[in-house]
Design an enzyme around this catalytic site. Structure first.
Site, short mmCIF file in Angstrom:
data_model
loop_
_atom_site.label_atom_id
_atom_site.label_comp_id
_atom_site.label_asym_id
_atom_site.label_seq_id
_atom_site.Cartn_x
_atom_site.Cartn_y
_atom_site.Cartn_z
N GLY A 11 0.71 -1.27 -0.02
CA GLY A 11 -0.20 0.11 0.12
C GLY A 11 0.58 1.16 0.11
O GLY A 11 0.32 2.32 0.70
N TYR A 151 -14.64 -5.00 9.47
CA TYR A 151 -13.38 -4.38 9.53
C TYR A 151 -12.67 -4.61 10.91
O TYR A 151 -11.42 -4.87 10.90
CB TYR A 151 -13.56 -3.02 9.12
CG TYR A 151 -12.33 -2.15 9.38
CD1 TYR A 151 -11.36 -2.24 8.51
CD2 TYR A 151 -12.14 -1.19 10.52
CE1 TYR A 151 -9.98 -1.60 8.73
CE2 TYR A 151 -10.99 -0.38 10.64
CZ TYR A 151 -9.93 -0.52 9.66
OH TYR A 151 -8.71 -0.04 10.07
#
Length: 252
Positions: A11, A151
């Site tokens: 990322g 999440y």
């Protein structure tokens, strides 16, 4: 500056990943910058042409991730630091209403991709008796909140996985750290989660949140400690945030 070693940051194109990549380069590391967006990686290479090796990588494609690792040039193969940064949150709807594909994407990216990549890298660290695995968790893995559901569960998995990884590596010099930020602004996190620019801005209204630079500074500090020091986990929040109280539903 003498190269201190090779780091791999996932990322790496934006947000935490970009700041961590830049900070590690400034600290003297060469960095394999992995992300989905090639054009963003090219910007990093333009900034640090001698210190960045770009890899287009989608953490949901575990076969592609493995292939990318296997195809690294020889001089980039001995990875000393793995920063598992890639991850995402999608939506804040309660469990009965959320999209199952969104759940699947979070699980595949935040859990499956992370553990597969770690497995691909850790063998070389053990062989060389050198390495540091860092994951970006979240306080959502400890403190539940409305809409956090899957999440938060993925980040709870990461926290436990990292503790178990450290236990499995006992007797080796390899270090394992989970960094768990709270409210953090200046990234794409809320934009991706809410898919609404104004709602994303409202998340940080009236606050001074953590920044991606704060996270990069924390990674730099953890990596720079003496080799015999292992930081298991760091929970960090801005001063405007605190652990929430226990919720109570009251009948009117």
């Amino acid at each position: 500056m003498t190269c201190k070693g090779i780091a791999l940051v996932t990322g790496a194109s934006v947000g935490f990943g970009r700041e961590i990549t830049c900070r590690l380069v400034r600290d003297g590391y060469k960095v394999i910058a992995a992300a989905r967006r090639k054009e963003k990686l090219e910007q990093l290479v333009a900034q640090f042409p001698e210190s960045i090796y770009p890899v287009v990588m989608d953490m949901m494609d575990t076969k592609g991730v493995e292939q990318s690792i296997n195809q690294l040039p020889t001089e980039w193969q001995n990875i000393d630091i793995l920063v598992n940064n890639a991850g995402l949150a999608l939506g804040v709807d309660p469990i009965p209403n959320i999209s199952l594909p969104s759940w699947d994407q979070m699980v595949q990216t935040n859990i499956v991709g992370l553990i597969h990549l770690t497995q691909y890298i850790i063998g070389g660290m053990i062989k060389r008796q050198k390495g540091h695995v860092i994951s970006l968790g979240s306080i959502a893995g400890t403190y539940p909140y409305p809409g956090g559901n899957v999440y938060g569960a993925t980040k709870a998995f990461v926290a436990q996985f990292m503790l178990n990884l450290k236990t499995d590596l006992l007797g080796t010099p390899i270090r394992v750290t989970n960094i768990e930020p709270g409210l953090c602004g200046g990234t794409e996190f809320s934009e991706v989660r809410l898919k609404d620019h104004e709602k994303a801005k409202d998340v940080y209204a009236g606050t001074q949140p953590l920044t991606a630079q704060d996270i990069a500074e924390t990674v730099s500090w953890v990596v720079g400690l003496p080799a015999h020091v292992n930081i298991n986990r760091i929970e960090m929040m801005p001063v405007c945030q605190a652990p929430a109280g226990v919720a109570v539903s009251r009948k009117k």
